[in-house]
Design a protein around this motif. Structure first.
Motif, mmCIF file in Angstrom:
data_model
loop_
_atom_site.group_PDB
_atom_site.id
_atom_site.type_symbol
_atom_site.label_atom_id
_atom_site.label_comp_id
_atom_site.label_asym_id
_atom_site.label_seq_id
_atom_site.Cartn_x
_atom_site.Cartn_y
_atom_site.Cartn_z
ATOM 1 N N HIS A 122 10.564 -11.870 -39.753
ATOM 2 C CA HIS A 122 11.131 -10.923 -38.801
ATOM 3 C C HIS A 122 10.788 -9.501 -39.214
ATOM 4 O O HIS A 122 10.443 -9.244 -40.373
ATOM 5 C CB HIS A 122 12.656 -11.097 -38.672
ATOM 6 C CG HIS A 122 13.391 -10.796 -39.945
ATOM 7 N ND1 HIS A 122 13.577 -11.740 -40.934
ATOM 8 C CD2 HIS A 122 13.980 -9.662 -40.406
ATOM 9 C CE1 HIS A 122 14.248 -11.187 -41.933
ATOM 10 N NE2 HIS A 122 14.498 -9.927 -41.641
ATOM 11 N N ASP A 182 13.871 -12.464 -45.785
ATOM 12 C CA ASP A 182 14.819 -11.721 -46.620
ATOM 13 C C ASP A 182 15.023 -12.423 -47.964
ATOM 14 O O ASP A 182 14.907 -13.644 -48.056
ATOM 15 C CB ASP A 182 16.151 -11.554 -45.888
ATOM 16 C CG ASP A 182 16.107 -10.366 -44.924
ATOM 17 O OD1 ASP A 182 15.071 -9.663 -44.899
ATOM 18 O OD2 ASP A 182 17.094 -10.145 -44.200
ATOM 19 N N HIS A 204 8.648 -10.078 -42.534
ATOM 20 C CA HIS A 204 9.077 -10.500 -43.869
ATOM 21 C C HIS A 204 10.181 -11.541 -43.752
ATOM 22 O O HIS A 204 10.783 -11.704 -42.692
ATOM 23 C CB HIS A 204 9.599 -9.291 -44.664
ATOM 24 C CG HIS A 204 10.820 -8.683 -44.047
ATOM 25 N ND1 HIS A 204 10.744 -7.776 -43.010
ATOM 26 C CD2 HIS A 204 12.138 -8.862 -44.287
ATOM 27 C CE1 HIS A 204 11.965 -7.416 -42.658
ATOM 28 N NE2 HIS A 204 12.841 -8.072 -43.419
HETATM 29 FE FE LIG Z 1 15.015 -8.336 -43.082
#
Ligand SMILES: [Fe+2]
Length: 313
Positions: free
Chosen positions: A271, A120, A118
Motif C-alpha cells: 500500500h 508495514d 510498502h
Molecule cells: Fe504503511
C-alpha cells in the motif's frame, strides 16, 4: 480491551449478516481473508470531531474518533484478527493519526508527500516464522486498517495486489525474490522505539521478499528499505527492479472517505498513497490507522502483559 469488545459483538454481526443475506458467514470470511484489500464503505457515522490533530499521537477523545476505533476493532475481529500495536512504534499506541505534520524535517515532509508501495513493519517476521536474532519479535501485521475521518481533497490510497504483480514476473525473478538474500532496513517510524527497547535498529541481513505459505505467496517490501548490491548480486538486483516495476504497473487506488474503513492485507498487497499536501490542522485529511494480526500462534514473549494488545518490541 479490544479482545473483549470483539468477543461480545462478533456473534451479533455474524448473525445479522446471515439473516440479511441468507449466506453463510464462513464463505465470506474465506473470501475476505484472501483478498488484497477489503473496503467497508460508510462503516460508521463519524459524528463530532475536533480539529485535525498535528501529530501521530495522541488520538483525541471525541464521539467521532471513538466510533471509528470501535468499528475498526470489530471489523478486524470479524476477519479473525486481534487489533494490535507494537511498543516500538508511536509509544505502542493502538491507534495513530495519519495527518499532515507541521514543521521541517523528514517526518513532517513525509507526512505531506506521497508514499511508494510498502508493507508495514517490514523487518518483522512473517506470521509463522521467528526472527533470527530475537525470537521475541512479534510478526508483522496481517492487516493494516485505515478508518477515514476527513479527506477533503480525496487523497488516494494506492494498493498493489500481489495476485497481479506476481503473475507478471518470470519464474527466474520469482525464484530470486524467494531467496534469503535481501538486506532489509526498518521503516522510520519504528527506529526511535527500537533503539530504546532493543538498543539498536532492527533489520534483516539475509531475508526473502516473497514466501510461499500454503496456496498463497506472501510479501514484505518497502521500496526505500530493501538494499541489494548490484555488483555482487546482479540476479537479485534485477529481480528487485522487475518487482518494483510490476508493482508500479499494477497499482490501483481508492479514496478512503469519512466513515469508510479500508483493510489492506499486509501479506498479499503493498500500500501507499498519493501526495497529501495542504496545511496541517483545521479540517485537513485525517485517517486513523491500526493493525490486525491473527495472534493464535503468538508466543508469550512476543506480547507485553500491559497493555496486552501491545506486541514486542
Ligand atoms: Fe504503511
Amino acid at each position: 480491551m479490544p479482545a473483549k469488545l470483539v468477543a461480545g459483538l462478533s456473534d451479533a454481526v455474524r448473525h445479522a449478516y446471515q439473516e440479511s443475506t441468507g449466506q453463510s458467514f464462513d464463505t465470506l470470511f474465506e473470501r475476505l481473508r484472501a483478498a488484497p484489500y477489503v473496503m467497508l464503505p460508510k462503516a460508521f457515522a463519524p459524528g463530532h470531531l475536533p480539529s485535525t490533530p498535528q501529530n501521530f499521537i495522541p488520538v483525541p477523545d471525541a464521539d467521532g474518533t471513538l466510533i471509528a476505533r470501535v468499528s475498526a476493532v470489530i471489523a478486524l475481529g470479524e476477519l479473525g484478527m486481534e487489533t494490535v500495536s507494537y511498543g516500538a512504534e508511536n509509544d505502542g499506541e493502538l491507534f495513530v493519526n495519519l495527518v499532515v505534520i507541521p514543521g521541517e524535517g523528514r517526518i513532517a515532509d513525509k507526512s505531506k508527500g506521497g508514499m511508494r508501495g510498502h508493507t508495514d513493519a517490514v523487518t518483522f517476521p512473517f506470521r509463522g516464522q521467528l526472527d533470527v536474532s530475537n525470537p521475541d519479535i512479534a510478526p508483522s501485521p496481517d492487516f493494516v486498517c485505515l478508518s477515514g475521518l476527513r479527506n477533503p481533497d480525496s487523497v488516494r490510497t494506492t494498493i498493489m495486489p500481489m495476485s497481479e504483480v506476481l503473475a507478471n514476473l518470470s519464474v527466474e525473478h520469482l525464484d530470486e525474490l524467494k531467496k534469503q538474500q535481501f538486506h532489509i532496513r526498518s521503516q522510520k517510524t519504528f527506529i526511535p522505539g527500537m533503539n530504546l527497547i532493543l538498543g539498536n535498529e532492527h533489520g534483516i541481513d539475509e531475508g526473502e521478499i516473497l514466501l510461499d505459505v500454503g496456496q498463497e505467496t506472501w510479501v514484505r517490501y518497502s521500496h526505500s528499505s530493501i538494499l541489494v548490491n548490484e555488483e555482487e548480486q546482479p540476479a537479485a538486483a534485477e529481480a528487485n527492479s522487475a518487482f518494483a516495476a510490476a508493482c508500479h504497473r499494477h497499482s490501483r487506488s481508492v479514496v478512503v472517505e469519512p466513515g469508510d474503513i479500508l483493510l489492506v492485507n499486509n501479506r498479499l498487497a503493498l500500500h501507499g498513497r498519493s501526495d497529501v499536501g495542504g496545511e496541517p490542522g483545521g479540517e485537513s485529511r485525517w485517517i486513523l490507522r491500526t493493525y490486525g494480526l491473527d495472534t493464535t500462534g503468538l508466543t508469550k514473549g512476543q506480547r507485553y502483559s500491559k497493555p496486552a494488545y501491545m506486541l514486542f518490541p
